[in-house]
Design a protein around this motif. Structure first.
Motif, PDB file in Angstrom:
ATOM      1  N   ARG A   1       0.895  -1.398  -0.106  1.00  0.00           N
ATOM      2  CA  ARG A   1      -0.017  -0.048   0.066  1.00  0.00           C
ATOM      3  C   ARG A   1       1.008   1.249   0.117  1.00  0.00           C
ATOM      4  N   ALA A   2       1.717   1.214  -1.000  1.00  0.00           N
ATOM      5  CA  ALA A   2       2.563   2.475  -0.835  1.00  0.00           C
ATOM      6  C   ALA A   2       2.085   3.344  -2.122  1.00  0.00           C
ATOM      7  N   PRO A   3       2.125   4.624  -1.743  1.00  0.00           N
ATOM      8  CA  PRO A   3       1.859   6.002  -2.401  1.00  0.00           C
ATOM      9  C   PRO A   3       2.374   5.636  -4.050  1.00  0.00           C
ATOM     10  N   SER A   4       3.796   5.436  -3.867  1.00  0.00           N
ATOM     11  CA  SER A   4       4.429   5.270  -4.931  1.00  0.00           C
ATOM     12  C   SER A   4       5.722   4.354  -4.613  1.00  0.00           C
ATOM     13  N   LEU A   5       6.246   3.833  -5.892  1.00  0.00           N
ATOM     14  CA  LEU A   5       7.420   2.737  -5.614  1.00  0.00           C
ATOM     15  C   LEU A   5       8.074   2.966  -7.070  1.00  0.00           C
ATOM     16  N   VAL A   6       9.330   3.390  -6.959  1.00  0.00           N
ATOM     17  CA  VAL A   6      10.166   3.331  -8.005  1.00  0.00           C
ATOM     18  C   VAL A   6      11.472   2.377  -7.965  1.00  0.00           C
ATOM     19  N   ALA A   7      11.926   1.767  -9.084  1.00  0.00           N
ATOM     20  CA  ALA A   7      13.113   0.858  -8.801  1.00  0.00           C
ATOM     21  C   ALA A   7      13.908   0.908  -9.986  1.00  0.00           C
ATOM     22  N   ALA A   8      15.231   0.406  -9.951  1.00  0.00           N
ATOM     23  CA  ALA A   8      16.205   0.263 -10.953  1.00  0.00           C
ATOM     24  C   ALA A   8      16.830  -0.784 -10.785  1.00  0.00           C
TER      25      ALA A   8
ATOM     26  N   VAL B   1      27.953  -8.692  -5.669  1.00  0.00           N
ATOM     27  CA  VAL B   1      29.377  -8.262  -6.134  1.00  0.00           C
ATOM     28  C   VAL B   1      29.604  -9.377  -7.102  1.00  0.00           C
ATOM     29  N   GLU B   2      29.324 -10.634  -6.698  1.00  0.00           N
ATOM     30  CA  GLU B   2      29.754 -11.763  -7.544  1.00  0.00           C
ATOM     31  C   GLU B   2      28.954 -11.935  -8.950  1.00  0.00           C
ATOM     32  N   ASP B   3      27.533 -11.390  -8.815  1.00  0.00           N
ATOM     33  CA  ASP B   3      26.825 -11.553  -9.891  1.00  0.00           C
ATOM     34  C   ASP B   3      26.717 -10.010 -11.027  1.00  0.00           C
ATOM     35  N   ASP B   4      27.657  -9.241 -10.245  1.00  0.00           N
ATOM     36  CA  ASP B   4      27.584  -7.802 -10.618  1.00  0.00           C
ATOM     37  C   ASP B   4      26.214  -7.269 -11.028  1.00  0.00           C
ATOM     38  N   VAL B   5      25.251  -7.519 -10.226  1.00  0.00           N
ATOM     39  CA  VAL B   5      24.002  -6.995 -10.238  1.00  0.00           C
ATOM     40  C   VAL B   5      23.675  -6.193  -9.124  1.00  0.00           C
ATOM     41  N   ALA B   6      22.927  -5.146  -9.012  1.00  0.00           N
ATOM     42  CA  ALA B   6      22.374  -4.318  -8.333  1.00  0.00           C
ATOM     43  C   ALA B   6      20.917  -4.004  -8.444  1.00  0.00           C
ATOM     44  N   ALA B   7      20.354  -3.333  -7.288  1.00  0.00           N
ATOM     45  CA  ALA B   7      18.882  -3.060  -7.386  1.00  0.00           C
ATOM     46  C   ALA B   7      18.898  -1.745  -6.502  1.00  0.00           C
ATOM     47  N   VAL B   8      17.919  -0.917  -6.653  1.00  0.00           N
ATOM     48  CA  VAL B   8      17.637   0.023  -5.893  1.00  0.00           C
ATOM     49  C   VAL B   8      16.050   0.178  -5.882  1.00  0.00           C
ATOM     50  N   VAL B   9      15.403   0.519  -4.554  1.00  0.00           N
ATOM     51  CA  VAL B   9      13.966   0.475  -4.592  1.00  0.00           C
ATOM     52  C   VAL B   9      13.759   1.606  -3.512  1.00  0.00           C
ATOM     53  N   LEU B  10      12.919   2.578  -3.826  1.00  0.00           N
ATOM     54  CA  LEU B  10      12.628   3.787  -3.266  1.00  0.00           C
ATOM     55  C   LEU B  10      11.064   3.972  -3.047  1.00  0.00           C
TER      56      LEU B  10
END
Length: 462
Positions: free
Chosen positions: A28-35, A310-319
């Motif tokens: 129930r988040a007003p907004s969510l943004v991710a990358a 780090v091992e997969d060289d994958v990152a995620a950001v969630v706000l």
């Protein structure tokens, strides 16, 4: 940082969108943004919102709370690398009369200084920082809750002290130093202490009704180094790349590796969950067989998560812009897992060394510690890699020191010295690794095995 949606398969993109859609709806988040970042660049961006016809993009600011601590830790590590302090220095050496001067810089970075989790009331996140103008106001009359160095106890005042340390040694306000030394070199032009349009508004969502209440927006004052910053998915994606690869204008990859190394005793699982550790300004979690590093953040009206494999060289950001709602750390970890599992990293082609290091090459092969068999390999990057030939055993890589010795980089042998002991004719007798003797044969009678070798040699029963 260019976003290239086509770099991911359609099924992967749909799985990522589905994950954040579930998180926004159920949380129930007003907004969510991710990358999502892979191989050093953003490959996916997504958002969900309660406002029809509008979706926040990668340039919309959200408050990131305690992810600010990682930025502060980078500034402190820069002070160390510039020779202005040592991590073992007591704070009193650089910041006299702070009220917590017995704790070391490293203990403050790793939340093992024994300080209280929060500043004295009123609740500092929902009240003006002007109520706490001095460090004494942040620490209170009884700043300690535990013996120094004995246990992990997350402390917001501890990072206030680190921010004051930065100001003292750089002679400028914390945010000015941050902008000059980190934000500008990395191109994080949408990260700062105050919101700049476009930015999200922070909301509290009623726990038992689908209604909302705006949260107050306060300047944290002295507490800013613990949680003041606003940022975007675009900027935090860039920051994630830096945390893995380093940037010589800001901090080396080696110093960042040090930040990612567990530095605190394991906290109680009831507080943070199993598989949690803390380095120097970075959290470490074990999830689905992966080690994830990064940091979470929360302030009234906002939740934030930055997670890196780090091992997969994958990152995620969630706000997101709600006080309580989606478990952003879990969502970020899931985004990493979705990409890493669906599209596993393709290894770089194997390439031989440019020039063989002959003294190191002479050491490559099978060695024995007692009766345990190990392989010592010379890698293309010039490092020596030690690991068991079967079963469990201690593993580590070693960096050459230029004098015929090598220093361990990780695990049990981190910081320990490996050296080849030679006979009078120059041939290698054995390896000495932190006082342990490694020989070419198990309990080699021609090597000085501690305790000696029975002169009758190996034999059976009877």
């Amino acid at each position: 940082m260019t976003t290239t949606q086509q770099d991911l398969l359609p099924g992967t993109r749909r799985a990522l969108t589905h994950r954040i859609a579930v998180a926004q709806a159920e949380g129930r988040a007003p907004s969510l943004v991710a990358a999502v970042v892979r191989d050093g660049r953003t490959v996916w961006h997504g958002s969900r919102t309660s406002v029809d016809g509008h979706g926040p993009d990668e340039k919309v600011q959200y408050r990131i709370g305690s992810i600010t601590k990682t930025f502060t830790a980078v500034l402190v590590m820069r002070l160390r690398d510039d020779g202005l302090l040592d991590l073992t220095d007591p704070l009193e050496k650089h910041l006299p009369d702070s009220g917590a001067g017995e704790a070391t810089v490293a203990e403050l970075l790793s939340h093992t200084a024994g300080l209280a989790a929060e500043s004295p009331s009123p609740w500092w996140e929902r009240t003006p920082g002007s109520l706490r103008p001095e460090l004494a106001d942040v620490l209170g009359e009884q700043p300690y809750r535990h013996p120094i160095g004995r246990r992990f106890h997350y402390s917001n005042p501890g990072y206030t002290l680190l921010g004051a340390l930065v100001e003292k040694l750089r002679g400028a306000p914390w945010e000015d130093v941050l902008r000059r030394e980190v934000l500008e070199p990395l191109g994080l032009d949408r990260t700062g202490g105050q919101p700049l349009a476009p930015h999200a508004v922070g909301w509290a969502v009623h726990p038992w009704a689908d209604v909302m209440l705006p949260e107050p927006l306060e300047d944290l004052g002295r507490m800013a180094p613990a949680g003041q910053l606003w940022s975007t998915t675009n900027d935090l994606a860039r920051f994630a790349v830096f945390l893995v690869r380093g940037d010589e204008r800001v901090l080396s990859a080696e110093s960042l590796r040090e930040m990612r190394t567990p530095s605190a005793p394991a906290p109680e699982a009831a507080d943070v969950g199993a598989g949690y550790a803390y380095g120097l300004g970075l959290e470490l979690r074990h999830s689905h067989g992966r080690v994830l590093v990064g940091h979470g953040g929360s302030l009234p009206g906002f939740l934030a998560g930055l997670t890196i494999s780090v091992e997969d060289d994958v990152a995620a950001v969630v706000l997101t812009n709600c006080t309580s709602g989606p478990l952003v750390a879990t969502v970020a970890a899931d985004l990493v897992r979705i990409v890493a599992d669906a599209e596993p990293r393709i290894p770089e082609p194997w390439r031989p060394m440019r020039a063989a290091d002959r003294p190191a090459l002479e050491l490559a092969g099978q060695w024995y510690w007692g009766t345990h068999s190990f392989a010592l390999r010379l890698m293309a990057d010039g490092l020596l890699s030690l690991g068991p030939l079967s079963g469990n055993g201690r593993t580590s890589r070693f960096r050459a020191n230029g004098d015929g010795t090598w220093t361990g980089l990780e695990g049990y042998y981190a910081g320990e010295l490996l050296k080849a002991v030679r006979r009078a004719d120059g041939t290698v007798s054995h390896l000495d690794l932190g006082s342990f003797t490694f020989t070419r044969l198990p309990y080699d009678e021609d090597a000085p095995v501690p305790g000696g070798v029975d002169p009758e040699g190996w034999r059976g029963i009877g």
